[in-house]
Design an enzyme around this catalytic site. Structure first.
Site, PDB file in Angstrom:
ATOM      1  N   HIS A  37       0.831  -1.211   0.000  1.00  0.00           N
ATOM      2  CA  HIS A  37       0.000   0.000   0.000  1.00  0.00           C
ATOM      3  C   HIS A  37       0.868   1.266   0.000  1.00  0.00           C
ATOM      4  CE1 HIS A  37      -3.950  -1.858   0.296  1.00  0.00           C
ATOM      5  NE2 HIS A  37      -3.400  -2.761   1.081  1.00  0.00           N
ATOM      6  N   THR A  38       2.030   1.176  -0.581  1.00  0.00           N
ATOM      7  CA  THR A  38       2.920   2.334  -0.707  1.00  0.00           C
ATOM      8  C   THR A  38       2.890   2.903  -2.123  1.00  0.00           C
ATOM      9  OG1 THR A  38       4.627   0.690  -1.013  1.00  0.00           O
ATOM     10  CG2 THR A  38       4.613   1.828   1.101  1.00  0.00           C
ATOM     11  N   ASP A  39       2.541   2.065  -3.105  1.00  0.00           N
ATOM     12  CA  ASP A  39       2.698   2.520  -4.502  1.00  0.00           C
ATOM     13  C   ASP A  39       1.840   3.749  -4.803  1.00  0.00           C
ATOM     14  OD1 ASP A  39       0.429   0.933  -4.316  1.00  0.00           O
ATOM     15  OD2 ASP A  39       0.734  -0.063  -6.250  1.00  0.00           O
ATOM     16  N   SER A  70      -4.760 -21.086 -25.174  1.00  0.00           N
ATOM     17  CA  SER A  70      -4.213 -21.294 -23.829  1.00  0.00           C
ATOM     18  C   SER A  70      -4.625 -22.655 -23.306  1.00  0.00           C
ATOM     19  CB  SER A  70      -4.699 -20.220 -22.856  1.00  0.00           C
ATOM     20  OG  SER A  70      -4.282 -20.592 -21.548  1.00  0.00           O
ATOM     21  N   SER A 126      -4.455 -16.626  -6.610  1.00  0.00           N
ATOM     22  CA  SER A 126      -3.526 -16.530  -5.485  1.00  0.00           C
ATOM     23  C   SER A 126      -2.890 -15.148  -5.406  1.00  0.00           C
ATOM     24  CB  SER A 126      -2.440 -17.586  -5.626  1.00  0.00           C
ATOM     25  OG  SER A 126      -1.806 -17.419  -6.872  1.00  0.00           O
ATOM     26  N   SER A 129      -0.181 -12.575  -9.682  1.00  0.00           N
ATOM     27  CA  SER A 129      -0.159 -11.734 -10.874  1.00  0.00           C
ATOM     28  C   SER A 129       0.039 -12.481 -12.184  1.00  0.00           C
ATOM     29  CB  SER A 129       0.889 -10.633 -10.718  1.00  0.00           C
ATOM     30  OG  SER A 129       0.395  -9.505 -11.368  1.00  0.00           O
ATOM     31  N   ASP A 175       3.666  -5.090 -10.756  1.00  0.00           N
ATOM     32  CA  ASP A 175       3.563  -6.470 -11.237  1.00  0.00           C
ATOM     33  C   ASP A 175       4.281  -6.659 -12.569  1.00  0.00           C
ATOM     34  OD1 ASP A 175       1.940  -6.479  -9.066  1.00  0.00           O
ATOM     35  OD2 ASP A 175       0.067  -6.843 -10.167  1.00  0.00           O
TER      36      ASP A 175
END
Ligand code: ADP
Ligand code: MG
Length: 389
Positions: A37-39, A70, A126, A129, A175
């Site tokens: 929660h810094t970005d 896929s 999970s 990313s 990410d």
């Protein structure tokens, strides 16, 4: 990356497209070790790319068509789109399509389409990313097949642009950056504002990184996320009436303490305190890793969790239980929740000799207390996206 999956995707490509692939690629998922929660507060994050991720076998095409397959979504079959008609499909292929469009927005030109088969081993849901891995992977494949000369950092930005603009997810750069720029046995400290970065070693002969999926995702997550952002903005606006601060994370701990009284709501003060101190911890954590002091790094992870749980209030009882249990096991250097919170995963730094005890204890206690069998992944820090030889 593992050889088995590399062979697997080559065979899948041959079966699906009835031809031999030109080349095979891999892009990793990521886990954030500290800096949560810094970005969006103008601060640093400290992730590493991991050995789980997504594989692609690909072949440049002579037609103007892209064909995507896929193995994670076999029922969708081959999804075809024409270069001059890159419409959304409502299916997973919207991610590679978005990347093709993002490349164009960046001024790159495709002479032809391509055939691409994907397979990913990132566990679903999970939070490791898989979408960024897929975006960076697609970018790496196209960049190589068509010699487009985008840098790795540009591939990260193109992936983020694709997700922001064409998928409609307002994610930061962490990410995609980790998936593109990761380095084996290293974590990367990233200034999410300037994109300055620095690597620091996590030697695999000393310690392992274990990710534990709590198996819960509380519905609070997205509304609480918006609340936290708003609370941080309020705190910053109040501080700015008294001091010059472009963002909360631009403040040192001392500057914050001297001015914290200007934040009227106690709740906003707590949120701001987390942002400021968490960002400081990432800087201290870089020094710890550079000095080879994994114990100091682990203590910062523990402190990060306390702050996320008590000041930022984005943990939950399941995450707290996993972290508390982990911190009580001999040889566990550090444990914290990772990701947005209210469920998802914890990340743990564990001395190699204690990995088995960790897995056994976490499994037994968490299953007993919650009725949920936790999924545990031992991962290693790996290189960012690349062509596999
Ligand atoms: P995550 O936290 O894993 O990034 P997201 O919801 O952002 O979760 O992205 C997951 C989506 O990305 C999947 O639903 C799918 O559409 C796409 N995706 C990820 N990996 C693959 C893959 N290997 N093959 C096809 N689509 C994938
Ligand atoms: Mg995603």
């Amino acid at each position: 990356m593992n050889e088995h999956n590399k062979d697997k995707i080559v065979k899948i490509f041959e079966n699906v497209f009835k031809a031999e692939a030109d080349s095979v690629f891999f892009a990793p998922g990521r886990v954030n070790l500290i800096g949560e929660h810094t970005d969006y507060n103008g601060g640093h994050v400290f992730p590493c790319a991991i050995d789980l991720g997504t594989y692609c076998a690909a072949k440049a095409s002579k037609s103007n068509e892209f064909r995507f397959y896929s193995d994670n979504f076999p029922d969708n079959g081959i999804i075809s789109v024409k270069l001059d008609k890159l419409n959304k499909t409502g299916l997973w292929a919207d991610y590679p399509i978005a990347v093709v469009k993002a490349f164009r927005s960046y001024g790159y030109i495709f002479p032809h389409g391509a055939d691409m088969a994907f397979f990913g081993d990132l566990p679903d849901g999970s939070g490791l990313s898989s979408s960024a891995a897929l975006e960076v992977l697609t970018g790496t494949v196209l960049n190589t097949l068509y010699k487009l000369s985008a840098t790795k950092q540009e591939l990260a930005l193109i992936g983020q642009f694709a997700e922001n603009r064409f998928i409609g997810v307002n994610c930061g750069i962490m990410d995609q950056f980790a998936s593109a720029m990761g380095k084996r046995d290293n974590a990367v400290l990233l200034d999410s504002y300037t994109l300055d970065y620095s690597y620091a070693p996590i030697p695999r002969e000393k310690a392992s990184i274990l990710i534990v999926n709590s198996g819960v995702k509380h519905s609070l997550a997205s509304s609480a996320y918006n609340d936290r952002r708003r609370e941080c903005e309020t705190a910053l606006a109040e501080l700015r009436r008294h001091i010059d601060a472009p963002s909360l994370c631009a403040l040192s701990d001392d500057e914050f303490e001297k001015n914290a009284q200007y934040i009227t709501e106690p709740i906003c003060r707590k949120r701001a305190r987390h942002a400021v101190y968490e960002n400081s911890r990432t800087i201290t954590a870089l020094a710890a890793l550079k000095n080879g002091d994994l114990s100091a790094f682990g203590r910062l992870m523990n402190e990060s969790h306390r702050s996320l749980s008590e000041d930022y209030e984005v943990s939950c009882k399941e995450l707290d239980l996993l972290v508390k249990t982990a911190q009580g096991i001999d040889g566990v250097l550090g444990a914290r929740m990772t990701g947005g919170g209210f469920g998802g995963c914890t990340v743990n730094l564990v001395e190699n000799g204690s990995v088995e005890a960790f897995e056994r204890t976490i499994h037994d206690i968490y299953s007993k207390e919650t009725g949920i069998v936790p999924k545990i992944y031992k991962i290693s820090a790996e290189d960012g996206a690349k062509e596999l030889r």
